[in-house]
Enzyme design. Structure first.
Site, mmCIF file in Angstrom:
data_model
loop_
_atom_site.group_PDB
_atom_site.id
_atom_site.type_symbol
_atom_site.label_atom_id
_atom_site.label_comp_id
_atom_site.label_asym_id
_atom_site.label_seq_id
_atom_site.Cartn_x
_atom_site.Cartn_y
_atom_site.Cartn_z
ATOM 1 N N GLU A 56 -32.308 -50.740 -33.891
ATOM 2 C CA GLU A 56 -31.377 -50.046 -33.004
ATOM 3 C C GLU A 56 -30.461 -49.113 -33.801
ATOM 4 O O GLU A 56 -30.134 -48.011 -33.353
ATOM 5 C CB GLU A 56 -30.493 -51.049 -32.234
ATOM 6 C CG GLU A 56 -31.241 -51.977 -31.296
ATOM 7 C CD GLU A 56 -31.674 -53.277 -31.965
ATOM 8 O OE1 GLU A 56 -32.034 -53.252 -33.165
ATOM 9 O OE2 GLU A 56 -31.674 -54.311 -31.283
ATOM 10 N N CYS A 79 -29.395 -58.318 -31.296
ATOM 11 C CA CYS A 79 -28.660 -59.476 -31.806
ATOM 12 C C CYS A 79 -27.189 -59.374 -31.425
ATOM 13 O O CYS A 79 -26.647 -58.292 -31.205
ATOM 14 C CB CYS A 79 -28.829 -59.597 -33.319
ATOM 15 S SG CYS A 79 -28.225 -58.173 -34.218
ATOM 16 N N ASP A 204 -61.727 -72.426 -58.693
ATOM 17 C CA ASP A 204 -61.739 -70.946 -58.704
ATOM 18 C C ASP A 204 -60.693 -70.335 -59.629
ATOM 19 O O ASP A 204 -60.756 -69.139 -59.916
ATOM 20 C CB ASP A 204 -61.455 -70.398 -57.288
ATOM 21 C CG ASP A 204 -62.526 -70.797 -56.292
ATOM 22 O OD1 ASP A 204 -63.536 -71.374 -56.733
ATOM 23 O OD2 ASP A 204 -62.347 -70.543 -55.087
ATOM 24 N N ARG A 211 -52.005 -57.948 -54.436
ATOM 25 C CA ARG A 211 -52.243 -56.923 -55.458
ATOM 26 C C ARG A 211 -52.209 -55.557 -54.780
ATOM 27 O O ARG A 211 -53.148 -55.204 -54.047
ATOM 28 C CB ARG A 211 -53.582 -57.188 -56.143
ATOM 29 C CG ARG A 211 -53.576 -58.530 -56.889
ATOM 30 C CD ARG A 211 -54.854 -58.826 -57.622
ATOM 31 N NE ARG A 211 -55.924 -59.276 -56.751
ATOM 32 C CZ ARG A 211 -56.090 -60.529 -56.323
ATOM 33 N NH1 ARG A 211 -55.239 -61.471 -56.679
ATOM 34 N NH2 ARG A 211 -57.105 -60.846 -55.540
HETATM 35 N N1 LIG Z 1 -64.928 -69.525 -48.522
HETATM 36 C C1 LIG Z 1 -63.628 -69.692 -48.492
HETATM 37 O O1 LIG Z 1 -62.921 -69.120 -47.656
HETATM 38 C C2 LIG Z 1 -62.995 -70.564 -49.541
HETATM 39 C C3 LIG Z 1 -61.596 -70.560 -49.673
HETATM 40 C C4 LIG Z 1 -61.033 -71.400 -50.615
HETATM 41 C C5 LIG Z 1 -61.832 -72.228 -51.372
HETATM 42 N N2 LIG Z 1 -63.187 -72.194 -51.233
HETATM 43 C C6 LIG Z 1 -64.059 -73.078 -52.036
HETATM 44 O O2 LIG Z 1 -63.789 -74.410 -51.614
HETATM 45 C C7 LIG Z 1 -64.077 -75.297 -52.685
HETATM 46 C C8 LIG Z 1 -62.960 -76.317 -52.799
HETATM 47 O O3 LIG Z 1 -62.823 -76.951 -51.543
HETATM 48 P P1 LIG Z 1 -62.438 -78.461 -51.407
HETATM 49 O O4 LIG Z 1 -62.632 -78.823 -49.981
HETATM 50 O O5 LIG Z 1 -63.130 -79.280 -52.450
HETATM 51 O O6 LIG Z 1 -60.908 -78.474 -51.820
HETATM 52 P P2 LIG Z 1 -59.544 -77.912 -51.167
HETATM 53 O O7 LIG Z 1 -59.604 -78.046 -49.687
HETATM 54 O O8 LIG Z 1 -59.217 -76.600 -51.739
HETATM 55 O O9 LIG Z 1 -58.524 -78.960 -51.764
HETATM 56 C C9 LIG Z 1 -58.618 -80.296 -51.361
HETATM 57 C C10 LIG Z 1 -57.641 -81.145 -52.094
HETATM 58 O O10 LIG Z 1 -56.315 -80.892 -51.637
HETATM 59 C C11 LIG Z 1 -55.545 -82.042 -51.924
HETATM 60 N N3 LIG Z 1 -54.695 -82.427 -50.779
HETATM 61 C C12 LIG Z 1 -53.368 -82.695 -50.865
HETATM 62 N N4 LIG Z 1 -52.904 -83.098 -49.690
HETATM 63 C C13 LIG Z 1 -53.938 -83.095 -48.838
HETATM 64 C C14 LIG Z 1 -54.065 -83.457 -47.466
HETATM 65 N N5 LIG Z 1 -53.019 -83.876 -46.747
HETATM 66 N N6 LIG Z 1 -55.269 -83.362 -46.890
HETATM 67 C C15 LIG Z 1 -56.338 -82.919 -47.589
HETATM 68 N N7 LIG Z 1 -56.293 -82.578 -48.892
HETATM 69 C C16 LIG Z 1 -55.093 -82.663 -49.519
HETATM 70 C C17 LIG Z 1 -56.550 -83.178 -52.177
HETATM 71 O O11 LIG Z 1 -56.533 -83.517 -53.547
HETATM 72 P P3 LIG Z 1 -55.464 -84.649 -54.013
HETATM 73 O O12 LIG Z 1 -55.724 -85.853 -53.144
HETATM 74 O O13 LIG Z 1 -55.722 -84.856 -55.441
HETATM 75 O O14 LIG Z 1 -54.152 -84.034 -53.729
HETATM 76 C C18 LIG Z 1 -57.886 -82.584 -51.822
HETATM 77 O O15 LIG Z 1 -58.943 -83.089 -52.577
HETATM 78 C C19 LIG Z 1 -64.229 -74.442 -53.915
HETATM 79 O O16 LIG Z 1 -65.592 -74.383 -54.239
HETATM 80 C C20 LIG Z 1 -63.748 -73.071 -53.500
HETATM 81 O O17 LIG Z 1 -64.473 -72.060 -54.161
HETATM 82 C C21 LIG Z 1 -63.789 -71.385 -50.324
#
Ligand SMILES: NC(=O)c1ccc[n+]([C@@H]2O[C@H](COP(=O)([O-])OP(=O)(O)OC[C@H]3O[C@@H](n4cnc5c(N)ncnc54)[C@H](OP(=O)(O)O)[C@@H]3O)[C@@H](O)[C@H]2O)c1
Length: 377
Positions: A56, A79, A204, A211
């Site tokens: 505004e 506001c 990863d 960026r």
């Molecule tokens: N295509 C895509 O869009 C994309 C995006 C991102 C990643 N990725 C890929 O996904 C893979 C990793 O995935 P991921 O499923 O293994 O791991 P993630 O979802 O990235 O991480 C999971 C971890 O988060 C922690 N966490 C903490 N609090 C949590 C809660 N309340 N609930 C669930 N998890 C919790 C846990 O470890 P703790 O229990 O030790 O805390 C759990 O093992 C990689 O290969 C990556 O390259 C793909």
């Protein structure tokens, strides 16, 4: 209320102006304003950055004396309180506008209606509700946080045609093309925080920052200096993250969230942009609801960029508002990682309920937007 075609056009223009601020106004809402005399625009503006003048004020400055007796179209209720800038309702009163058209009222129950009341008390005609849904959609995070204290939660996932998010060995760079990745950069820039899981960081080693050189055409239309880096949040219940992650090399804030303490040696190596939040574990992990309450103190919207485990946990806990899915023309095969890890549902009515709200091509990929709804409502 039957609005004139001119009214509809002017509010549509104010909404378009407001959109220009969507990358830079956080934690403030994006707001636009158009001021007209008869059927001419005499002033217009939008809120550019928190702490700076509101929409505004920009529009009134441009209108000058021509604001006397004018109509002001504003996308959000002006506001009524002193913050970092004086109240906009007061500025409209001082400028002697005759009529104010408001798209949507302020969602904060403590504020809502007060700006309108201030204007009406001074004899200004106020009309509310023009393009209400579009104006509310400008600021989903602000609207939700003001009403509930929780941020808007978007889950972003990139998947293949067969719904896989990584190869069986964890490799996921890159499933989508450069245009989709630029789109993700812009999405990051619109969010206050990016949340990921420790497994994604370990697999990863991402930077999770914005960026500027990867923002595509946006670089031509906005001042890149005004873009704030999102807070990068890593959920690491068991405090496994070491000090050599790439996250630490980028000069943007980091919040590590665990349920166990980090060793003093690890903490000593953290750069100064790192902060740590320890929460009591629920089922051995970071409690997602508590985390969102904490982030809701300062963040309007958060983006989950994690793997199937954490994305699935947020969806299972019914904490997600929106899913943004990039689908690439690739097939990762039956051993690839799932899109999301969810419970083994036994009844169709128990499934999460999604509604497709937008679908478009982004480079060689497709982008789908879904909102999560409660089918019983
Ligand atoms: N295509 C895509 O869009 C994309 C995006 C991102 C990643 N990725 C890929 O996904 C893979 C990793 O995935 P991921 O499923 O293994 O791991 P993630 O979802 O990235 O991480 C999971 C971890 O988060 C922690 N966490 C903490 N609090 C949590 C809660 N309340 N609930 C669930 N998890 C919790 C846990 O470890 P703790 O229990 O030790 O805390 C759990 O093992 C990689 O290969 C990556 O390259 C793909």
């Amino acid at each position: 209320m039957p609005w004139s075609t001119f009214d509809l056009e002017m509010m549509a223009r104010a909404i378009k102006l407001a959109r220009k601020g969507q990358y830079t106004t956080q934690p403030n809402p994006s707001v636009g304003c158009v001021i007209t005399q008869e059927d001419k625009i005499v002033g217009e503006g939008y809120h550019i950055a928190a702490g700076g003048p509101h929409a505004e004020v920009h529009a009134l400055k441009m209108a000058g004396e021509q604001a006397i007796g004018a109509t002001a179209y504003v996308t959000l209720e002006p506001c009524s309180h002193y913050g970092r800038t004086p109240p906009c309702a007061e500025a409209l009163i001082k400028a002697k506008v005759a009529r104010v058209v408001v798209a949507v009222t302020d969602p904060n129950p403590q504020v809502s209606g007060r700006g309108i009341e201030m204007l009406q008390q001074q004899g200004i005609k106020v009309e509310v509700g023009l393009h209400q849904a579009e104006a509310a959609a400008l600021n989903p995070g602000f609207m939700k946080r003001m009403a509930t204290g929780l941020p808007w939660v978007s889950v972003k996932l990139a998947a293949s045609l067969d719904g896989k998010t990584a190869l069986s060995n964890g490799v996921s760079k890159w499933i989508t093309g450069p245009e989709a990745r630029q789109d993700v950069q812009r999405m990051r820039a619109r969010h206050c925080a990016v949340i990921t899981g420790i497994e994604t960081v370990l697999a990863d080693d991402p930077s999770l920052n914005v960026r500027p050189q990867e923002l595509g055409s946006l670089t031509e239309s906005i001042d890149l200096q005004l873009i704030k880096q999102p807070l990068r949040v890593v959920l690491d219940s068991r405090a496994r993250l070491g000090g050599d992650a790439k996250l630490f090399t980028k000069d943007a804030p980091i919040l590590l969230v665990s349920t166990q303490p980090y060793s003093q040696v690890v903490q000593a190596g953290w750069p100064e942009q790192v902060s740590h939040l320890q929460l009591p574990a629920v089922d051995g992990r970071v409690p997602l609801n508590e985390l969102l309450k904490h982030l809701g103190q300062s963040c309007n919207s958060v983006m989950i960029e994690a793997g199937a485990t954490l994305a699935g946990a947020f969806i299972s806990a019914q904490l997600v508002d929106e899913l943004v899915l990039y689908q690439a023309p690739k097939l990762l095969g039956s051993h690839g990682r799932n899109l999301v890890e969810l419970a083994d549902y036994q009844q169709m009515q128990d499934l999460p309920h999604l509604v497709l709200t937008d679908e478009r091509k982004v480079g060689v990929d497709r982008r789908y937007r879904f909102t999560f709804t409660d089918p019983n409502k």
